[in-house]
Motif scaffolding. Structure first.
Motif, PDB file in Angstrom:
ATOM      1  N   VAL A 173       0.814  -1.223   0.000  1.00  0.00           N
ATOM      2  CA  VAL A 173       0.000   0.000   0.000  1.00  0.00           C
ATOM      3  C   VAL A 173       0.847   1.274   0.000  1.00  0.00           C
ATOM      4  O   VAL A 173       0.336   2.351   0.307  1.00  0.00           O
ATOM      5  CB  VAL A 173      -0.951   0.016   1.217  1.00  0.00           C
ATOM      6  CG1 VAL A 173      -1.888  -1.173   1.180  1.00  0.00           C
ATOM      7  CG2 VAL A 173      -0.160   0.030   2.530  1.00  0.00           C
ATOM      8  N   GLY A 174       2.124   1.168  -0.364  1.00  0.00           N
ATOM      9  CA  GLY A 174       3.015   2.327  -0.339  1.00  0.00           C
ATOM     10  C   GLY A 174       2.477   3.562  -1.054  1.00  0.00           C
ATOM     11  O   GLY A 174       2.415   4.651  -0.468  1.00  0.00           O
ATOM     12  N   PRO A 175       2.064   3.462  -2.328  1.00  0.00           N
ATOM     13  CA  PRO A 175       1.540   4.638  -3.034  1.00  0.00           C
ATOM     14  C   PRO A 175       0.282   5.214  -2.381  1.00  0.00           C
ATOM     15  O   PRO A 175       0.097   6.436  -2.339  1.00  0.00           O
ATOM     16  CB  PRO A 175       1.227   4.088  -4.432  1.00  0.00           C
ATOM     17  CG  PRO A 175       2.149   2.925  -4.588  1.00  0.00           C
ATOM     18  CD  PRO A 175       2.210   2.306  -3.225  1.00  0.00           C
ATOM     19  N   LEU A 176      -0.583   4.359  -1.867  1.00  0.00           N
ATOM     20  CA  LEU A 176      -1.799   4.833  -1.207  1.00  0.00           C
ATOM     21  C   LEU A 176      -1.458   5.609   0.057  1.00  0.00           C
ATOM     22  O   LEU A 176      -2.080   6.632   0.370  1.00  0.00           O
ATOM     23  CB  LEU A 176      -2.700   3.643  -0.850  1.00  0.00           C
ATOM     24  CG  LEU A 176      -3.100   2.715  -1.995  1.00  0.00           C
ATOM     25  CD1 LEU A 176      -3.957   1.573  -1.470  1.00  0.00           C
ATOM     26  CD2 LEU A 176      -3.861   3.479  -3.059  1.00  0.00           C
ATOM     27  N   ASP A 177      -0.462   5.134   0.767  1.00  0.00           N
ATOM     28  CA  ASP A 177      -0.047   5.797   1.998  1.00  0.00           C
ATOM     29  C   ASP A 177       0.501   7.190   1.702  1.00  0.00           C
ATOM     30  O   ASP A 177       0.237   8.147   2.428  1.00  0.00           O
ATOM     31  CB  ASP A 177       1.016   4.947   2.698  1.00  0.00           C
ATOM     32  CG  ASP A 177       1.174   5.308   4.162  1.00  0.00           C
ATOM     33  OD1 ASP A 177       0.201   5.803   4.754  1.00  0.00           O
ATOM     34  OD2 ASP A 177       2.260   5.092   4.715  1.00  0.00           O
ATOM     35  N   ARG A 178       1.254   7.311   0.619  1.00  0.00           N
ATOM     36  CA  ARG A 178       1.828   8.610   0.242  1.00  0.00           C
ATOM     37  C   ARG A 178       0.722   9.629  -0.018  1.00  0.00           C
ATOM     38  O   ARG A 178       0.750  10.757   0.470  1.00  0.00           O
ATOM     39  CB  ARG A 178       2.684   8.434  -1.021  1.00  0.00           C
ATOM     40  CG  ARG A 178       3.197   9.764  -1.600  1.00  0.00           C
ATOM     41  CD  ARG A 178       4.506  10.172  -0.954  1.00  0.00           C
ATOM     42  NE  ARG A 178       4.775  11.596  -1.106  1.00  0.00           N
ATOM     43  CZ  ARG A 178       5.253  12.169  -2.206  1.00  0.00           C
ATOM     44  NH1 ARG A 178       5.509  11.441  -3.274  1.00  0.00           N
ATOM     45  NH2 ARG A 178       5.488  13.464  -2.234  1.00  0.00           N
TER      46      ARG A 178
END
Length: 356
Positions: free
Chosen positions: A44-49
């Motif tokens: 979920v890295g991009p969503l977290d950003r």
């Protein structure tokens, strides 16, 4: 994944029953939790950003918040301007923080739960909630500075201002809060001077911006997360559902050489339990999460002075009313549900393969 293939999962066997307080168990539990956290955060890295950019009202992305189309638009803009690397801005700090954080959280939950819930009769929702809350608070207390660094890395959007991990650490450490203007009243001026003297204006204290709301938010978040997951796991294992939700030949009864372990859930059942846990915990703790994000970036927005919880709460309410406390909640669900699902799945499987 077929039932036959899933059923082939084998548990590590041993001649000696492993003590949950032994160093071997502690290490294996911590490692399983750490890797589970890293796997979940990477997914979920991009969503977290994007969620951090929405929560902190980043000037470049505030216009996208509050609508379903805002999320994909923000993702597209980041990708166009900085590529895939931009979608994972701050991810190195995330992994650096999440491994000890998740490892401590899962390890602490196992240990605290074992002391609070000693038998089946004590297996109550309240005790599960307390166990999860205490575990979450312990993990936050020990890893919080890394969280501040991660958020600050994710907050930056300008290509020319891209900062390395070391640069961000130096920036946070050297930031100084503005001095309080001296009032004319002598008594008030003396009190103000005392406050300025005992309150650090820079240094290590900068790495604990937003610590209080984070700690408070962890009480409902971690408590609800573990409570929901354990409750859903129990539901999935009731006799009428067990043939469809559990893997055959994976349960382990109490004996002189092994402790009791319930049957492993099939991948979809474990992911479902974790996903529901994520949805539930995100809902009850989100307003405090918004408050802490705003406090964490206090050094790069506004006049730079440290914001108190009441001050941040008032600012958020004045900007957008009660809806301001739920900015980014939709993307929060999109992020937290799969993250919790992957995290619990990876942890349970990790423990199983490690034989604990």
């Amino acid at each position: 994944m077929s039932a036959k293939k899933e059923g082939s999962v084998a548990v590590a066997s041993g001649k000696k029953k492993m003590d949950k307080n032994s160093m071997e168990y502690l290490i294996k539990s911590g490692v399983a939790g750490g890797f589970a956290g890293c796997a979940a955060k990477t997914v979920v890295g991009p969503l977290d950003r994007v969620k951090i950019l929405f929560q902190t009202r980043n000037p470049q992305f505030a216009k996208y918040a509050g609508s379903w189309s805002g999320f994909p638009t923000a993702i597209r803009d980041i990708y166009v301007s900085t590529g895939v690397r931009g979608l994972f801005k701050g991810h190195s700090a995330t992994l650096l923080r999440i491994f000890p954080y998740a490892g401590i959280k899962f390890l602490a939950y196992e240990q605290i739960r074992g002391r609070i819930i000693k038998n089946k009769a004590q297996e109550t929702p309240g005790r599960r909630f307390i166990s999860g809350s205490l575990a979450g608070m312990m993990s936050v207390f020990l890893t919080y500075p890394l969280e501040v660094i991660r958020v600050r890395l994710a907050f930056e959007t300008k290509e020319e201002a891209r900062s390395s991990l070391v640069t961000i650490v130096r920036k946070i450490y050297s930031e100084q809060a503005p001095r309080i203007s001296q009032p004319k009243n002598s008594i008030t001026a003396t009190a103000t001077h005392v406050v300025e003297t005992v309150t650090p204006r820079s240094g290590l204290s900068n790495f604990f911006r937003g610590f209080t709301p984070t700690l408070l938010g962890m009480i409902p978040y971690a408590g609800a997360s573990f409570l929901a997951h354990d409750s859903m796991s129990d539901l999935m294992r009731i006799p009428i559902l067990a043939p469809y939700t559990t893997l055959p030949n994976t349960s382990r009864e109490e004996s002189s050489t092994s402790s009791h372990k319930p049957a492993q859930l099939r991948y979809w059942a474990e992911l479902t339990s974790g996903g529901i846990a994520g949805f539930f915990s995100q809902t009850v703790s989100y307003p405090l999460e918004v408050i802490r994000r705003r406090m964490q970036v206090g050094g790069v927005v506004g006049d730079g002075h440290r914001l108190s919880i009441p001050e941040v709460t008032r600012r958020i309410y004045m900007e957008r009313g009660y809806k301001g406390f739920f900015v980014g909640l939709t993307i929060g669900y999109v992020k937290v549900v799969p993250m919790a699902a992957v995290s619990f799945y990876a942890y349970e499987r990790g423990k199983y393969y490690l034989g604990i």
